[in-house]
Design an enzyme around this catalytic site. Structure first.
Site, PDB file in Angstrom:
ATOM      1  N   LEU A 522       0.419  -1.393   0.295  1.00  0.00           N
ATOM      2  CA  LEU A 522       0.373   0.356  -0.203  1.00  0.00           C
ATOM      3  C   LEU A 522       0.658   1.176   0.268  1.00  0.00           C
ATOM      4  O   LEU A 522       0.565   2.153  -0.871  1.00  0.00           O
ATOM      5  CB  LEU A 522      -1.150  -0.290   1.428  1.00  0.00           C
ATOM      6  N   GLN A 525       2.427   1.666  -3.560  1.00  0.00           N
ATOM      7  CA  GLN A 525       1.006   2.417  -4.527  1.00  0.00           C
ATOM      8  C   GLN A 525       0.954   3.424  -4.251  1.00  0.00           C
ATOM      9  O   GLN A 525       0.489   4.603  -5.132  1.00  0.00           O
ATOM     10  CB  GLN A 525      -0.039   1.248  -4.578  1.00  0.00           C
ATOM     11  N   CYS A 526       0.984   3.621  -2.863  1.00  0.00           N
ATOM     12  CA  CYS A 526       0.442   5.966  -3.168  1.00  0.00           C
ATOM     13  C   CYS A 526       1.710   6.093  -3.063  1.00  0.00           C
ATOM     14  O   CYS A 526       2.671   5.755  -3.046  1.00  0.00           O
ATOM     15  CB  CYS A 526      -0.163   6.148  -1.440  1.00  0.00           C
ATOM     16  N   THR A 527       1.462   8.094  -3.393  1.00  0.00           N
ATOM     17  CA  THR A 527       2.362   8.583  -3.480  1.00  0.00           C
ATOM     18  C   THR A 527       2.926   8.575  -2.083  1.00  0.00           C
ATOM     19  O   THR A 527       2.402  10.045  -1.879  1.00  0.00           O
ATOM     20  CB  THR A 527       2.558   9.872  -4.161  1.00  0.00           C
ATOM     21  N   VAL A 528       3.877   8.535  -1.379  1.00  0.00           N
ATOM     22  CA  VAL A 528       3.967   8.758  -0.263  1.00  0.00           C
ATOM     23  C   VAL A 528       4.980  10.304   0.139  1.00  0.00           C
ATOM     24  O   VAL A 528       6.455   9.623  -0.035  1.00  0.00           O
ATOM     25  CB  VAL A 528       4.364   7.912   0.722  1.00  0.00           C
TER      26      VAL A 528
END
Length: 663
Positions: A522, A525-528
């Site tokens: 996760l 997948q996200c732009t952290v």
């Protein structure tokens, strides 16, 4: 705002007036946009004013526009009035007023414009020479009562002929002579005074009277009498206040009067009066246009204000036209896309297109400045659609559109059933890039930037790339396309531009773009990223674009670094250095500029790849999408990796232990 800037020197302007044409309304002196000089180097706007308009008799004036309300208040109004009155007197004494009688009606206006609030203070003065002793009005009556019916008819015909001629229609002062033999009226210029002398004729001093009052002649008479006393030494003067009705002479509205003038040998400049009264008091007038202006146009003016003020002192060479006309394509309407769009509007760029296939999620509004909670309720609005709606709410004059589509990516194979749809997206993306001037690559994945990079290189479009890590960012501009060096640079100085291209986002890669989305956790997948990164990177991306647009060489500009200096070289950007890459880290609060040349083995912008795309078109794109090693084989990266793997190093051992140094 656009021309004068902070220049508060007096400006020669032109006012316009005409004879009164209504029994209850005076014809006021009017200032129009054409009253101002058409260019800053013109000495007088009167010279450039077109003549021959019966409703616009030009009158010279002077404008003193101040920069602050305090300067407006402190103006020495009596000295300014006296200065303009002196000009009128000098024109009378020199005979200049006989050649150009409009000089008798010189005027003065002082002003202060609050360009943030669209409120204006202004004060008109119409300098009137005060004769000493003053002239007195002996008699005043309608012209129809003064003239006989034959004279009235002849005077009307002569006036209509004078007004119908383009040579005399805007000449406001004239002589009217009426023969006592046949009552025939003749109108002449003031300079023809000698021709009007004779024992058998009436002589009247005519002028266009803007006043409608039946018992008062208009303001042009005052200086007219000063001219008459000074040039012809007349003690009794018959004057003719010419007024009209429906474009024709009207003897019932026009007046004829007699004035008594006391002659004087004193040739010194008379005193003067003339500041316009405001509700019976000596005070300036003020007006606010904000409430009467179209809100959208008001917003445009307000938004442009900061940019125009830059040209006053900080950046006189800033080209605002190139900014307002540029068309920007934003690939990605996420965190970076929102920041870039807002900053583009701040620079006056009004044509923005979004491309994105995602929808607004609940986590987006706090980080992505164009979205609100309402955009993500339910299934969520498409970002490309919601972003456009938000921009128009922020600034109604923006020309924005949203395109909902996915960008085809290498490393993401497609089935034969999907080919038609994917190729349609490719064509749509190509058309979008070719119809815009600058492209921002702001997508979440590396592989989604490959096709836009290729298409920008093929079309030689400005491409700005911005990418985020957790606490780091990279912003860069792509160089010109490989074939542009021969196609477009023939008109450029090759010594200035140089033949070496700047690299693109993929020039330093030794592998082709691959699938970076499959089998990810996760957080992958996200732009952290740290929340402060996107505003920094987005702002730098826009500043890079503006630097390119303002640079004389545009997309061909060389890459500067932080040690470069703009020493006034006209070949450099007026905004300062123009780097190729900017890399920064908020964990170290550091930023560096880097320079990378284009690679002959680049999978996106090399001449090999661009030529292959031009030759094979869709089949090339499908090969790149479906076969992971195709681009590496085409560009020679496969052979390069094989050579690197077969290369071995023989290390020379230090056998002389006795010579080792203990640390």
């Amino acid at each position: 705002l656009d021309k004068l800037g902070i220049d508060d020197s007096p400006i020669s302007i032109t006012g316009f007036y005409a004879p009164c044409s209504h029994p209850q309304v005076s014809n006021h002196l009017t200032l129009l946009s054409e009253s101002l000089p058409s260019s800053s180097d013109e000495q007088s706007s009167t010279e450039s004013t077109s003549h021959g308009n019966r409703n616009k008799c030009p009158v010279p004036g002077t404008l003193y526009n101040t920069n602050t309300v305090e300067s407006f208040t402190k103006l020495d109004k009596q000295s300014l009035l006296k200065s303009e009155a002196n000009k009128i007197w000098e024109d009378i004494q020199s005979g200049k007023a006989l050649e150009d009688c409009a000089l008798l009606s010189r005027f003065l206006v002082i002003s202060f414009a609050d360009l943030k609030k669209w409120s204006f203070r202004y004060w008109f003065a119409f300098p009137a020479l005060v004769l000493d002793p003053p002239a007195s009005l002996v008699e005043l009556k309608p012209a129809s009562e003064y003239f006989t019916s034959e004279e009235a008819e002849s005077v009307s015909a002569a006036c209509n002929e004078w007004r119908d001629s383009s040579l005399t229609t805007d000449v406001p002062f004239f002589l009217v002579s009426i023969s006592s033999d046949d009552s025939k009226a003749t109108i002449r210029h003031l300079k023809d005074w000698e021709a009007c002398q004779g024992d058998h004729q009436k002589l009247l001093f005519g002028f266009y009277d803007p006043c409608h009052l039946p018992s008062n002649p208009g303001w042009p008479l005052r200086n007219y009498l000063a001219l008459i006393r000074s040039k012809w030494n007349l003690e009794t003067v018959w004057f003719f206040c010419y007024r009209e009705s429906r474009g024709f002479a009207d003897m019932s509205l026009s007046l004829v009067g007699q004035a008594s003038i006391t002659l004087s040998s004193d040739s010194s400049v008379p005193n003067s009066v003339g500041w316009e009264l405001n509700k019976g008091k000596r005070a300036p007038r003020s007006i606010s246009l904000a409430n009467s202006m179209d809100p959208t146009r008001l917003a445009v003016s307000a938004c442009d204000l900061n940019l125009k003020l830059m040209r006053w002192r900080a950046l006189p060479s800033l080209d605002l036209n190139v900014l307002s006309s540029v068309k920007c394509l934003l690939l990605g309407a996420g965190t970076l896309g929102c920041q870039v769009a807002r900053t583009l509007m701040g620079w006056g760029i009004r044509n923005i297109t979004f491309v994105d296939y995602g929808k607004v999620a609940m986590s987006n509004p706090v980080r992505q400045s164009l979205y609100t909670f309402e955009d993500c309720v339910g299934r969520g609005e498409f970002k490309a659609v919601a972003a456009v709606k938000s921009l128009k709410q922020i600034f109604p004059a923006v020309e924005s559109s949203g395109v909902v589509m996915a960008i085809p990516m290498p490393g993401h194979p497609i089935s034969s059933q999907e080919e038609e749809s994917v190729l349609g997206d490719c064509k749509r993306l190509r058309d979008l890039i070719e119809s815009h001037d600058a492209v921002f690559l702001l997508t979440d994945t590396r592989e989604s930037r490959w096709l836009p990079s290729l298409l920008c290189a093929n079309a030689n479009k400005i491409a700005i790339n911005a990418a985020l890590g957790f606490d780091s960012y990279m912003v860069m501009r792509h160089g010109a396309g490989p074939t542009s060096l021969t196609d477009d640079m023939q008109n450029l100085d090759m010594n200035k531009a140089g033949r070496q291209r700047l690299g693109c986002y993929f020039c330093n890669d030794v592998v082709a773009p691959q699938d970076s989305m499959t089998d990810r956790t996760l957080d992958q997948q996200c732009t952290v990223t740290r929340p402060g990164l996107a505003p920094i990177a987005g702002a730098l991306a826009v500043e890079l674009l503006v630097g390119v647009l303002q640079h004389p060489l545009g997309i061909y500009a060389k890459g500067d670094n932080s040690s470069s200096s703009n020493g006034g070289n006209t070949d450099e950007s007026p905004l300062g250095i123009l780097p190729h890459q900017i890399r920064g880290s908020v964990s170290q609060f550091s930023q560096i500029t880097l320079l990378g040349q284009a690679s002959n083995s680049c999978t996106a912008c090399s001449e090999t790849v661009v030529s292959e795309y031009r030759e094979k078109g869709n089949s090339f794109v499908l090969e790149a999408i479906n076969h992971p090693t195709y681009l590496e084989d085409l560009t020679g990266l496969t052979e390069l990796k094989k050579a690197a793997n077969s290369f071995s190093l023989d290390w020379e051992d230090d056998e002389d232990d006795d010579e080792a140094v203990d640390m």
